[in-house]
Motif scaffolding. Sequence first.
Motif, PDB file in Angstrom:
ATOM      1  N   ASP A 188     104.060  25.106  33.403  1.00 36.20           N
ATOM      2  CA  ASP A 188     105.420  25.626  33.273  1.00 36.20           C
ATOM      3  C   ASP A 188     105.489  26.878  32.397  1.00 36.20           C
ATOM      4  O   ASP A 188     106.418  27.060  31.629  1.00 36.20           O
ATOM      5  CB  ASP A 188     106.370  24.548  32.760  1.00 36.20           C
ATOM      6  N   ASP A 228     105.092  28.165  38.300  1.00 35.51           N
ATOM      7  CA  ASP A 228     106.358  27.928  37.601  1.00 35.51           C
ATOM      8  C   ASP A 228     107.537  28.409  38.437  1.00 35.51           C
ATOM      9  O   ASP A 228     108.517  27.682  38.633  1.00 35.51           O
ATOM     10  CB  ASP A 228     106.340  28.626  36.234  1.00 35.51           C
ATOM     11  N   CYS A 231     107.915  26.165  41.701  1.00 32.69           N
ATOM     12  CA  CYS A 231     108.396  24.798  41.458  1.00 32.69           C
ATOM     13  C   CYS A 231     109.818  24.761  40.939  1.00 32.69           C
ATOM     14  O   CYS A 231     110.582  23.867  41.306  1.00 32.69           O
ATOM     15  CB  CYS A 231     107.427  24.064  40.545  1.00 32.69           C
ATOM     16  N   ARG A 232     110.191  25.729  40.113  1.00 31.35           N
ATOM     17  CA  ARG A 232     111.599  25.778  39.667  1.00 31.35           C
ATOM     18  C   ARG A 232     112.516  26.023  40.875  1.00 31.35           C
ATOM     19  O   ARG A 232     113.590  25.408  40.986  1.00 31.35           O
ATOM     20  CB  ARG A 232     111.787  26.843  38.597  1.00 31.35           C
ATOM     21  N   PRO A 275     104.700  16.809  38.645  1.00 30.67           N
ATOM     22  CA  PRO A 275     103.611  17.638  38.133  1.00 30.67           C
ATOM     23  C   PRO A 275     102.308  16.840  37.961  1.00 30.67           C
ATOM     24  O   PRO A 275     102.330  15.694  37.518  1.00 30.67           O
ATOM     25  CB  PRO A 275     104.114  18.115  36.767  1.00 30.67           C
ATOM     26  N   VAL A 333     105.324  18.707  31.916  1.00 28.90           N
ATOM     27  CA  VAL A 333     105.550  20.001  32.552  1.00 28.90           C
ATOM     28  C   VAL A 333     106.958  19.986  33.154  1.00 28.90           C
ATOM     29  O   VAL A 333     107.339  19.037  33.826  1.00 28.90           O
ATOM     30  CB  VAL A 333     104.470  20.277  33.624  1.00 28.90           C
ATOM     31  N   TRP A 334     107.732  21.015  32.903  1.00 29.96           N
ATOM     32  CA  TRP A 334     109.147  21.132  33.300  1.00 29.96           C
ATOM     33  C   TRP A 334     109.972  19.973  32.752  1.00 29.96           C
ATOM     34  O   TRP A 334     110.998  19.595  33.319  1.00 29.96           O
ATOM     35  CB  TRP A 334     109.311  21.260  34.815  1.00 29.96           C
ATOM     36  N   THR A 385     104.198  13.944  33.679  1.00 28.00           N
ATOM     37  CA  THR A 385     103.099  14.662  34.318  1.00 28.00           C
ATOM     38  C   THR A 385     101.896  13.732  34.398  1.00 28.00           C
ATOM     39  O   THR A 385     101.552  13.054  33.429  1.00 28.00           O
ATOM     40  CB  THR A 385     102.766  15.926  33.495  1.00 28.00           C
TER      41      THR A 385
END
Length: 140
Positions: free
Chosen positions: A26, A33, A36-37, A48, A56-57, A61
Amino acid sequence: MLIVDEKKLAGLLQEVKVIAVIGAVDKPGRPVDRVCRYMMDAGYKIVPVHPKRENVWGLETYQSIKDIPFPVDVVNLFRASQFCANHAREVLELETMPKCFWMQQDIFSPEARELLSGKDITVIEDRCIMVDHINLAGKR
């Protein structure tokens, strides 16, 4: 099966809901990044996967796709091509096969494709899932 048919690809993007992202990081500015966002904003559940990173985010994860305790629809790879065959082997060990094994733009693996051939899984190479979603499926 290797997909090149845009209609089938659009249908796949409409059908899937849960995407495991191998190589999830992220860090702003990194392609993984940004992609996926975008996919989260488009309504997909992102899972993740990274052997060393946590949260992550802000999401749980997993170290490996084999550690995910529920089925995923897509295994999306943000890893160098030489690692894809090993990830294909991991997919073959899953209790529930994903619908799709997706290697991001500039990622190819004839060995991964061969390992998954004859299985009920769509293999995609050298395509960005975000770009295909924008062009074929649009925001949900």
